[in-house]
Scaffold this active site. Structure first.
Site, PDB file in Angstrom:
ATOM      1  N   HIS B 154       0.804  -1.230   0.000  1.00  0.00           N
ATOM      2  CA  HIS B 154       0.000   0.000   0.000  1.00  0.00           C
ATOM      3  C   HIS B 154       0.841   1.287   0.000  1.00  0.00           C
ATOM      4  O   HIS B 154       0.296   2.393   0.049  1.00  0.00           O
ATOM      5  CB  HIS B 154      -0.938  -0.030   1.224  1.00  0.00           C
ATOM      6  CG  HIS B 154      -2.121   0.860   1.119  1.00  0.00           C
ATOM      7  ND1 HIS B 154      -2.306   1.956   1.945  1.00  0.00           N
ATOM      8  CD2 HIS B 154      -3.181   0.841   0.277  1.00  0.00           C
ATOM      9  CE1 HIS B 154      -3.442   2.548   1.618  1.00  0.00           C
ATOM     10  NE2 HIS B 154      -4.001   1.905   0.616  1.00  0.00           N
ATOM     11  N   LYS B 156       3.041   4.494  -1.188  1.00  0.00           N
ATOM     12  CA  LYS B 156       2.895   5.414  -2.321  1.00  0.00           C
ATOM     13  C   LYS B 156       4.095   6.355  -2.265  1.00  0.00           C
ATOM     14  O   LYS B 156       3.956   7.532  -1.926  1.00  0.00           O
ATOM     15  CB  LYS B 156       1.604   6.238  -2.197  1.00  0.00           C
ATOM     16  CG  LYS B 156       0.326   5.421  -2.099  1.00  0.00           C
ATOM     17  CD  LYS B 156      -0.444   5.812  -0.880  1.00  0.00           C
ATOM     18  CE  LYS B 156      -1.662   5.015  -0.580  1.00  0.00           C
ATOM     19  NZ  LYS B 156      -2.094   3.933  -1.360  1.00  0.00           N
ATOM     20  N   ASP B 161      17.015   9.571  -7.847  1.00  0.00           N
ATOM     21  CA  ASP B 161      18.475   9.679  -7.746  1.00  0.00           C
ATOM     22  C   ASP B 161      19.000   9.434  -6.339  1.00  0.00           C
ATOM     23  O   ASP B 161      20.007  10.048  -5.934  1.00  0.00           O
ATOM     24  CB  ASP B 161      18.949  11.064  -8.238  1.00  0.00           C
ATOM     25  CG  ASP B 161      18.830  11.191  -9.752  1.00  0.00           C
ATOM     26  OD1 ASP B 161      18.748  10.149 -10.435  1.00  0.00           O
ATOM     27  OD2 ASP B 161      18.808  12.335 -10.232  1.00  0.00           O
TER      28      ASP B 161
END
Lengths: 219, 219
Positions: B154, B156, B161
């Protein structure tokens, strides 16, 4: 009046040494100032019993019953999240898509009982589902507002005492805490807190029953 | 040898002034050092056309066709998120529950084409739904791994870099971007980046086809 060059140089050396000492002291004072909270919690949280933590938070007058459950009392992401929330002294602003975790629900009600000003914004569709804590919060007298319209009120953040931001992917549900891969970032940072607090106030006003007569409010 | 007191005092004054100037210069240098990115994006994003932004990112050899759509070209949360992602030069690590936004999918494929090392971790259930970008990413040759088992992957978040963290409540779906109340925090902070990168590597290894033979991998 004349003084030896050596004395002039000595005065200069003393002045520079005093300036350096002052600078070192100022830097030490900066280092010794309480470091702002910066923490990341990852989930799923290890199973552990949070009864003692919640009983302690209920205050000295509350009955303490040793929990008979077999779960360990060790530190875990859920207990750390609970501790951050229970540190609230003045206010707790919650903006949460889904809220069904009983331990977190109890913690929020304890804070309300202790006189902390609690405000909750949530999603209309999810709050109607079975197991939601929103009904219990309202019964306890906590102010709750919800969206009405398109899309989800999908935020998952809380602000403690207008100084600490708790934000991430975690909905406050038992499923998410015990089973999902989730993250929660905890930060005491005036700049970030202000931005999220402004968002909270925008939503709080937008979902106000006086602004939108089709919305209901806890109290 | 003797010098006048006035001359000794003058020397002291000059030394203190020089020290103060040095300190001021050092502080100015600190201020002028590029300030790390600290940004919060709130959604829903205002509708706007991102075609020019994506065409520019495709490089000088790419054909530029003016977009005929009536949407404004103004700055919005989606274009800001795209810009942060397109700033990647070496690597992009994405850990995302749901990914169906075509503009963000195109941006990730452009980065891969530019030689950026892209890795994607996602949720098995959501990636199978219609509209998911995961198939297109795999077709383009991007490495994708997914969970297998209980609960949702779940998270996000994304790391650009190995220096910039992008995290929040936002799934990369058109519905979330255009309709939901969402937040994304963007931060260049070595401490936070390391914690999220460690989580990414843990999941990347756990979902490896060599670790778990029931999992598939893009390439």
């Amino acid at each position: 009046m004349w003084v030896p060059v050596a004395a002039g140089r000595r005065g200069l050396t003393v002045a520079i040494a005093a300036a350096a000492a002052g600078l070192a002291l100022a830097m030490a004072a900066l280092r010794w100032r309480r470091r702002p909270v910066r923490e990341v919690l990852f989930f799923p949280s290890q199973p552990s019993c949070t009864e003692a933590l919640l009983a302690e938070a209920a205050g000295p007058g509350a009955p303490v019953q040793p929990c008979p459950c077999p779960l360990p009392r060790s530190d875990c992401s859920l207990s750390r999240l609970l501790r951050r929330l229970l540190s609230a002294r003045r206010s707790l602003d919650i903006c949460l898509f889904a809220f069904s975790c009983p331990q977190l629900g109890l913690a929020v009600r304890l804070l309300h009982r202790r006189g902390v000003r609690v405000r909750v914004v949530t999603d209309a569709q999810y709050m109607a589902l079975r197991g939601s804590q929103i009904g219990l919060l309202r019964l306890a007298g906590i102010q709750v507002r919800h969206d009405q319209g398109h899309g989800y009120m999908h935020h998952k953040f809380a602000i403690v005492d207008r100084r600490m931001l708790i934000t991430g992917s975690l909905n406050w549900t038992t499923q998410a805490i015990q089973t999902n891969r989730e993250n929660v970032l905890v930060v005491e940072d005036a700049e970030y807190v202000k931005l999220y607090l402004d968002e909270f106030e925008r939503i709080w006003e937008e979902y106000s029953p006086t602004t939108n007569s089709s919305l209901s409010q806890g109290q």
